[in-house]
Design an enzyme around this catalytic site. Structure first.
Site, PDB file in Angstrom:
ATOM      1  N   ASP A 188      -1.511  -9.889   9.230  1.00  0.00           N
ATOM      2  CA  ASP A 188      -0.789 -10.088   7.973  1.00  0.00           C
ATOM      3  C   ASP A 188       0.694  -9.776   8.130  1.00  0.00           C
ATOM      4  OD1 ASP A 188      -2.907 -10.850   6.403  1.00  0.00           O
ATOM      5  OD2 ASP A 188      -3.406  -8.821   5.789  1.00  0.00           O
ATOM      6  N   PRO A 206       7.756   5.291 -11.157  1.00  0.00           N
ATOM      7  CA  PRO A 206       8.954   4.620 -10.640  1.00  0.00           C
ATOM      8  C   PRO A 206       9.776   5.498  -9.701  1.00  0.00           C
ATOM      9  CG  PRO A 206       8.772   4.311 -13.016  1.00  0.00           C
ATOM     10  CD  PRO A 206       7.744   5.325 -12.635  1.00  0.00           C
ATOM     11  N   ARG A 253      -8.917  -4.279   1.107  1.00  0.00           N
ATOM     12  CA  ARG A 253      -9.032  -5.393   2.057  1.00  0.00           C
ATOM     13  C   ARG A 253      -8.891  -4.943   3.507  1.00  0.00           C
ATOM     14  NH1 ARG A 253      -4.622  -7.840   3.913  1.00  0.00           N
ATOM     15  NH2 ARG A 253      -5.485  -9.922   3.690  1.00  0.00           N
ATOM     16  N   GLU A 269       6.528   7.869 -22.183  1.00  0.00           N
ATOM     17  CA  GLU A 269       7.825   8.181 -21.573  1.00  0.00           C
ATOM     18  C   GLU A 269       7.691   8.759 -20.173  1.00  0.00           C
ATOM     19  OE1 GLU A 269      11.882   8.363 -21.157  1.00  0.00           O
ATOM     20  OE2 GLU A 269      10.655   7.352 -22.674  1.00  0.00           O
TER      21      GLU A 269
END
Length: 244
Positions: A169, A89, A154, A116
């Site tokens: 895209d 994160p 991809r 954790e």
């Protein structure tokens, strides 16, 4: 390309990497994907990969030894200098531009944490990149790794049926993608724009560029400040603003 994933839950990847585009990419030998349970590299008899944090606190912390040994073994096996990516994160927020950058590599190693967190020595001395797929916390790095694998694979040559698909895209051009239509041309009175039925390729391309700009202005105006606009795009943008 070779992609190695280090995870405590390799079974989570079975459906993702063995279906659809990712399955085809491996069959075409555009990418080789290997998921490794790094618990196998733990040097204790109970295959323990985590421990209590020094200084106290909630949760368990992943130990450095299993991940260091696993990454070193994968490097030795492939004789490459891979990008070693920590799913975290605290990492750089993932983007299409990052996917395009990683698609140029020969070898990626993705580290999926749990519990954790990681021992800080993993972050400081083992990895080359830290990536977050968004400003939220998941139970582990596996879902983030799946996102990276799919978005990178991809982009590899020969993976998609139409090589232009990934080029146009959303985010690849700096804009969101233009609207798409298919048959029938008239569905319950809702009609396809005439220009798309005209066969005039130059006009169609101009319409698509304009509509991509319009959609970006309406939905993600923040993207318009990240890159330069052409003279034509600035004229269209002024037109949108005046009509509003």
């Amino acid at each position: 390309m070779k992609i190695d994933v280090l995870s405590l839950f390799p079974e989570m990847f079975t459906g993702v990497i063995n279906t659809s585009i990712l399955k085809q990419a491996q069959e075409r030998e555009a990418v080789k994907i290997q998921v490794v349970d790094f618990r196998a590299y733990a040097d204790n008899k109970h295959r323990k990969v985590d421990d209590y944090p020094y200084g106290g606190g909630a949760g368990m912390v992943l130990s450095p030894q299993p991940l260091f040994d696993a990454v070193e073994a994968l490097k030795e096996e492939s004789h490459t200098k891979p990008r070693v990516i920590l799913l975290c994160p605290q990492g750089e927020r993932y983007s299409q531009q990052k996917a395009e950058e990683l698609a140029g590599e020969e070898h990626l190693i993705l580290l999926c944490g749990h519990y954790e967190g990681y021992d800080e020595r993993i972050r400081e001395h083992l990895v080359t990149d830290e990536i977050s797929i968004g400003d939220y916390v998941l139970t582990g790095g596996e879902l983030g790794a799946m996102v990276i694998i799919d978005s990178v694979a991809r982009l590899l040559p020969g993976v998609l049926g139409n090589e232009e698909s990934s080029v146009t895209d959303s985010f690849s051009t700096g804009l969101l993608e233009h609207p798409h239509y298919t048959r029938p041309a008239d569905f319950r009175g809702m009609k396809v724009p005439d220009v798309l039925l005209s066969g005039h390729h130059k006009n169609i391309e101009a319409w698509r560029e304009k509509e991509a700009l319009r959609r970006t202005w309406q939905r993600r105006p923040d993207l318009l400040v990240q890159g330069p606009l052409s003279e034509q795009q600035r004229r269209w943008l002024k037109e949108f603003q005046e009509k509003r």
